[in-house]
Scaffold this motif. Structure first.
Motif, mmCIF file in Angstrom:
data_model
loop_
_atom_site.group_PDB
_atom_site.id
_atom_site.type_symbol
_atom_site.label_atom_id
_atom_site.label_comp_id
_atom_site.label_asym_id
_atom_site.label_seq_id
_atom_site.Cartn_x
_atom_site.Cartn_y
_atom_site.Cartn_z
ATOM 1 N N ALA A 106 62.137 18.546 4.285
ATOM 2 C CA ALA A 106 61.064 19.476 3.943
ATOM 3 C C ALA A 106 60.088 18.849 2.954
ATOM 4 O O ALA A 106 58.872 19.060 3.052
ATOM 5 N N MET A 107 60.602 18.076 1.997
ATOM 6 C CA MET A 107 59.729 17.399 1.048
ATOM 7 C C MET A 107 58.819 16.396 1.764
ATOM 8 O O MET A 107 57.622 16.307 1.470
ATOM 9 N N ALA A 108 59.393 15.664 2.707
ATOM 10 C CA ALA A 108 58.586 14.718 3.476
ATOM 11 C C ALA A 108 57.518 15.450 4.284
ATOM 12 O O ALA A 108 56.360 15.012 4.353
ATOM 13 N N GLY A 109 57.899 16.564 4.902
ATOM 14 C CA GLY A 109 56.918 17.352 5.640
ATOM 15 C C GLY A 109 55.821 17.885 4.743
ATOM 16 O O GLY A 109 54.643 17.900 5.125
ATOM 17 N N GLY A 110 56.187 18.324 3.527
ATOM 18 C CA GLY A 110 55.188 18.814 2.594
ATOM 19 C C GLY A 110 54.211 17.731 2.171
ATOM 20 O O GLY A 110 53.004 17.987 2.048
ATOM 21 N N VAL A 111 54.726 16.507 1.947
ATOM 22 C CA VAL A 111 53.850 15.393 1.573
ATOM 23 C C VAL A 111 52.862 15.089 2.700
ATOM 24 O O VAL A 111 51.663 14.887 2.465
ATOM 25 N N VAL A 112 53.357 15.066 3.943
ATOM 26 C CA VAL A 112 52.475 14.795 5.083
ATOM 27 C C VAL A 112 51.425 15.894 5.228
ATOM 28 O O VAL A 112 50.245 15.617 5.504
ATOM 29 N N VAL A 113 51.831 17.137 5.026
ATOM 30 C CA VAL A 113 50.878 18.244 5.127
ATOM 31 C C VAL A 113 49.789 18.120 4.065
ATOM 32 O O VAL A 113 48.591 18.310 4.347
ATOM 33 N N ILE A 114 50.176 17.784 2.841
ATOM 34 C CA ILE A 114 49.182 17.612 1.773
ATOM 35 C C ILE A 114 48.211 16.487 2.112
ATOM 36 O O ILE A 114 46.991 16.615 1.923
ATOM 37 N N LEU A 115 48.742 15.379 2.632
ATOM 38 C CA LEU A 115 47.878 14.261 3.004
ATOM 39 C C LEU A 115 46.925 14.650 4.137
ATOM 40 O O LEU A 115 45.747 14.262 4.132
ATOM 41 N N LEU A 116 47.427 15.420 5.102
ATOM 42 C CA LEU A 116 46.572 15.856 6.205
ATOM 43 C C LEU A 116 45.464 16.783 5.719
ATOM 44 O O LEU A 116 44.313 16.687 6.169
ATOM 45 N N VAL A 117 45.819 17.697 4.817
ATOM 46 C CA VAL A 117 44.809 18.609 4.278
ATOM 47 C C VAL A 117 43.748 17.831 3.496
ATOM 48 O O VAL A 117 42.542 18.096 3.628
ATOM 49 N N LEU A 118 44.181 16.862 2.676
ATOM 50 C CA LEU A 118 43.220 16.049 1.935
ATOM 51 C C LEU A 118 42.342 15.235 2.885
ATOM 52 O O LEU A 118 41.130 15.077 2.647
ATOM 53 N N TRP B 242 39.685 17.678 10.609
ATOM 54 C CA TRP B 242 39.167 18.880 9.943
ATOM 55 C C TRP B 242 38.878 19.991 10.940
ATOM 56 O O TRP B 242 38.991 21.179 10.602
ATOM 57 N N VAL B 243 38.549 19.625 12.177
ATOM 58 C CA VAL B 243 38.318 20.656 13.190
ATOM 59 C C VAL B 243 39.624 21.381 13.515
ATOM 60 O O VAL B 243 39.682 22.622 13.515
ATOM 61 N N SER B 244 40.683 20.629 13.762
ATOM 62 C CA SER B 244 41.968 21.236 14.112
ATOM 63 C C SER B 244 42.518 22.090 12.977
ATOM 64 O O SER B 244 42.976 23.223 13.188
ATOM 65 N N LEU B 245 42.484 21.559 11.750
ATOM 66 C CA LEU B 245 43.037 22.306 10.625
ATOM 67 C C LEU B 245 42.173 23.510 10.268
ATOM 68 O O LEU B 245 42.697 24.565 9.878
ATOM 69 N N LEU B 246 40.856 23.384 10.399
ATOM 70 C CA LEU B 246 39.990 24.526 10.111
ATOM 71 C C LEU B 246 40.251 25.670 11.078
ATOM 72 O O LEU B 246 40.384 26.834 10.669
ATOM 73 N N VAL B 247 40.343 25.357 12.362
ATOM 74 C CA VAL B 247 40.636 26.397 13.352
ATOM 75 C C VAL B 247 42.020 26.988 13.121
ATOM 76 O O VAL B 247 42.205 28.210 13.164
ATOM 77 N N ALA B 248 43.010 26.137 12.851
ATOM 78 C CA ALA B 248 44.380 26.611 12.664
ATOM 79 C C ALA B 248 44.499 27.492 11.428
ATOM 80 O O ALA B 248 45.086 28.582 11.478
ATOM 81 N N ILE C 292 47.410 24.967 16.012
ATOM 82 C CA ILE C 292 46.880 23.610 16.253
ATOM 83 C C ILE C 292 47.091 23.220 17.711
ATOM 84 O O ILE C 292 46.188 22.673 18.365
ATOM 85 N N LEU C 293 48.272 23.492 18.231
ATOM 86 C CA LEU C 293 48.549 23.187 19.637
ATOM 87 C C LEU C 293 47.666 24.010 20.570
ATOM 88 O O LEU C 293 47.211 23.511 21.601
ATOM 89 N N PHE C 294 47.426 25.271 20.209
ATOM 90 C CA PHE C 294 46.603 26.125 21.061
ATOM 91 C C PHE C 294 45.162 25.627 21.093
ATOM 92 O O PHE C 294 44.523 25.585 22.148
ATOM 93 N N GLU C 295 44.640 25.241 19.921
ATOM 94 C CA GLU C 295 43.277 24.698 19.882
ATOM 95 C C GLU C 295 43.186 23.398 20.664
ATOM 96 O O GLU C 295 42.206 23.155 21.389
#
Length: 332
Positions: A46-58, A122-128, A264-267
């Motif tokens: 979960a910590m690894a997933g959280g780090v990846v999510v933060i990096l993706l958002v940034l 940013w398109v995928s995350l904005l829509v999601a 994200i998958l739906f978009e």
């Protein structure tokens, strides 16, 4: 004559002297948030997933500055790096990967794949995120109202949920997106497409959140703190938004982290089918659609956006599982 002197260290001590001499240890209370964070830190996945999510958002937030600083242009064409004899395939191996183009070039117009991956993030995350906020807002409000009041209110809202769940969402999204390609509501181009995707995905997915919130509310409304609020004269709206909603934060947060990758998958699916984000705007689903024609001779162009979607969905799912275990008081 020798006198036997007894050391003070060996002298007998009175009972309780050690306890009195030792400094008093204070017992520090821990909040529910701190307890959840302690549990969450134990889950390495979960910590690894959280780090990846933060990096993706940034990456999504600073996509434009990154492109400006690095000189990456997602729509810049490089026809001189394509082999005209092979139908426009990138020169070199692995899809034209090089020091200037780390993830290669697309076989259509020679555009940089890394730049298009960053632009599509940013398109995928904005829509999601937008669709998740919309569906959670509608689902939470209607779910807590149905669960608390019960009776005909619960019956009416539940039947509306069943009606929305009966819609063939994919076909409905395709028809709406295709019919609004030109312009609507004063919007055109990319803003229109993003707004339509957020509305379609969020508005028709709210019953999933609504059913979860309704079920939790049915249990919470029988708790002692709700009866105490009623006995003090609190009315329905106060109990809903001041007593019940704060106790629903955990389930809403956990389900949101699991709903975002679904959106994200739906978009990506809509863009893949050609009714989502229109070119030349980069999107991960659109890149997969472009790669179909060349996957046999240039598989790298399909692997890169597919891997981006896979890692993003996996990271959010790992984060959601970790939050669910951390916020569950019955977990070890």
């Amino acid at each position: 004559m020798t006198t036997s002197i007894q050391s003070t260290e060996n002298a007998p001590r009175e009972p309780g002297a050690d306890a009195a001499a030792a400094p008093a240890r204070t017992i520090e209370g821990r909040s529910l948030g701190r307890i959840a964070w302690t549990r969450f830190k134990r889950d390495k996945a979960a910590m690894a997933g959280g780090v990846v999510v933060i990096l993706l958002v940034l990456l999504a937030v600073f996509a434009k500055p990154i492109e400006a600083l690095t000189g990456l242009d997602p729509n810049a064409q490089n026809p001189d790096l394509l082999d005209a004899n092979l139908g426009g395939l990138p020169l070199g191996s692995a899809g034209g990967m090089s020091g200037s183009h780390l993830l290669g070039l697309d076989p259509l117009l020679g555009r940089d794949v890394l730049a298009r991956i960053i632009e599509g993030s940013w398109v995928s995350l904005l829509v999601a995120f937008g669709a998740t906020v919309l569906s959670n807002t509608i689902g939470t409000v209607l779910g807590v109202v149905a669960g608390y009041y019960g009776g005909w209110v619960d019956t009416a809202i539940s039947r509306v949920m069943d009606t929305f769940l009966a819609f063939p969402l994919l076909l409905f999204a395709i028809s709406i997106s295709a019919s609004l390609q030109g312009g609507a509501f004063g919007l055109h181009g990319l803003p229109l497409h993003i707004a339509v995707l957020i509305f379609v995905i969020g508005f028709f997915n709210w019953p999933y959140m609504g059913r979860i919130v309704r079920g939790q509310t049915l249990s919470l409304r029988e708790r002692e703190f709700v009866f105490a609020a009623r006995s003090l004269g609190a009315r329905g709206p106060f109990i809903l938004f001041k007593e019940l909603l704060p106790n629903l934060t955990g389930p809403i947060l956990v389900y949101s982290t699991l709903l975002i990758p679904t959106n994200i998958l739906f978009e990506a699916a809509l863009s893949f089918l050609g009714v989502g984000i229109e070119p030349p705007q980069a999107s991960w689903g659109g890149m997969l659609n472009d790669a179909i024609k060349y996957y046999q001779v240039d598989p790298a162009y399909m692997v890169v956006p597919g891997l981006a979607i896979f890692l993003t969905v996996l990271a959010f799912n790992l984060l959601g599982d970790g939050l669910r275990d951390a916020l569950d008081p019955r977990s070890n």
